[in-house]
Design an enzyme around this catalytic site. Structure first.
Site, short mmCIF file in Angstrom:
data_model
loop_
_atom_site.label_atom_id
_atom_site.label_comp_id
_atom_site.label_asym_id
_atom_site.label_seq_id
_atom_site.Cartn_x
_atom_site.Cartn_y
_atom_site.Cartn_z
N GLU A 106 -7.42 0.82 5.97
CA GLU A 106 -8.56 0.59 6.86
C GLU A 106 -9.87 0.50 6.08
OE1 GLU A 106 -10.68 3.33 6.52
OE2 GLU A 106 -9.03 4.25 5.38
N GLU A 111 -8.66 3.11 2.58
CA GLU A 111 -8.31 1.70 2.34
C GLU A 111 -6.82 1.41 2.41
OE1 GLU A 111 -9.87 0.28 -1.37
OE2 GLU A 111 -11.97 0.63 -0.82
#
Length: 348
Positions: free
Chosen positions: A174, A317
């Protein structure tokens, strides 16, 4: 029947016969029983997921979602919000943390915009934008229930697109400035703890501002009163588009019998949402690493997950998921290629 309902009804427990077959082989390898620890656990889990004694785990991908958050205006993050739009194309280009690690381990990255606060199309990024960021959860619900279902279904759709391309292991990632705030709200709600117990610095918030961040989260929970037993309600009231989409990937992978590697703190929130929608999703999750964020242990206890790595990472991430890919592949390779006592005539 909606896609979400259809998927959530078609998630079944792991295949016990395949798990037992894998265990029997692991116990016959030329080593003391259980001595490879979590490597053995991974192999048995994968056998149960794939319903096969032997399996292919070589083709891997991280599906990363990005969205912005209305609660940013409450001063809960140290960085400017436009970092989301500036950084996310680097996921597709392989220049950020998760992109670089994926290059090293031979995995791919799929980057999906589900709610970045921008009008332009981003290079290399798939456009599934619901709208330009959630609403400020400190003033009302972050999104409508229909929007919550939509981001879950986007995650399901993306997982199934990757599965159609023959990816065998899927990780989630994300990007979204301020997204530790809705994640903490989700975890606080479902775990049943005060936000002050698990509110962390995120991407570098000064410690003197932690109380304010916790107060904002507490206010949002009190104002919106999310139902902790209803994952969609929690997501709608105090969540984020990228969090919901990651939860959708977990649901999609579980229904299609594909392992899903969760990342750190933000993905823990997504994992709890998926778990509340269907508890069997937990059986398909592999916890990549133990996040340095507060609240990690509370979530992992509920999900009964033991992380593969402990690296003091808090980048997010999908970086931890990507790093764990090599451990998963090494486990499978060892399981398949290590000799058994019978093969080397040790007669044990």
């Amino acid at each position: 029947m909606s896609l979400l309902e259809s998927i959530s009804r078609n998630i079944y427990s792991l295949d016990k016969t395949s798990i037992e077959q894998a265990k029997q082989r692991l116990d016959r390898l030329i080593k003391p029983k259980g001595s490879l620890g979590k490597m053995e656990d991974i192999c048995m889990q994968l056998a149960g997921i794939y319903e096969s004694k032997y399996f292919d785990s070589s083709k891997k991908v991280v599906i990363a979602f990005a969205g912005d958050h209305g609660v940013y205006e409450e001063g809960v993050a140290p960085d400017p919000q436009n970092i989301t739009v500036l950084q996310f194309p680097n996921f597709a280009k392989g220049l950020c943390g998760v992109g670089t690690i994926c290059k090293y381990v031979g995995a791919d990255v799929v980057a999906v915009d589900v709610g970045i606060n921008c009008d332009e199309k981003l290079e290399g990024v798939l456009d599934y934008k619901i709208r330009k960021g959630t609403s400020n959860m400190a003033k009302g619900p972050a999104m409508t229930r229909q929007e919550a279902i939509r981001c879950l279904e986007i995650g399901i759709e993306m997982s199934e697109k990757c599965i159609e391309k023959d990816y065998k292991v899927i990780g989630i990632g994300e990007m979204g400035i301020a997204n530790t705030t809705p994640s903490t709200a989700i975890i606080s709600t479902i775990v049943g703890c005060d936000p002050s117990e698990i509110t962390g610095i995120g991407a570098g918030l000064k410690k003197e501002k932690l109380k304010h961040k916790a107060d904002v989260i507490r206010k949002a929970i009190e104002l919106n009163n999310p139902n902790p037993t209803d994952g969609v309600d929690v997501l709608a009231k105090v969540g984020g588009f990228e969090i919901g989409s990651m939860a959708g990937v977990i649901l999609g992978c579980s229904a299609n019998r594909i392992p899903v590697v969760i990342d750190g703190f933000i993905s823990y929130a997504a994992a709890l949402i998926a778990y509340k929608i269907n508890p069997k999703t937990r059986e398909y999750m592999i916890a990549s690493h133990s996040s340095a964020e507060l609240g990690t242990n509370k979530v992992l206890e509920i999900l009964k997950l033991s992380p593969v790595l402990n690296m003091d990472m808090r980048l997010g991430e999908g970086s931890g998921a990507a790093l764990a890919f090599d451990i998963i592949e090494a486990s499978n390779y060892t399981y398949k290629n290590m000799a058994t006592y019978d093969e080397v005539d040790m007669g044990r």
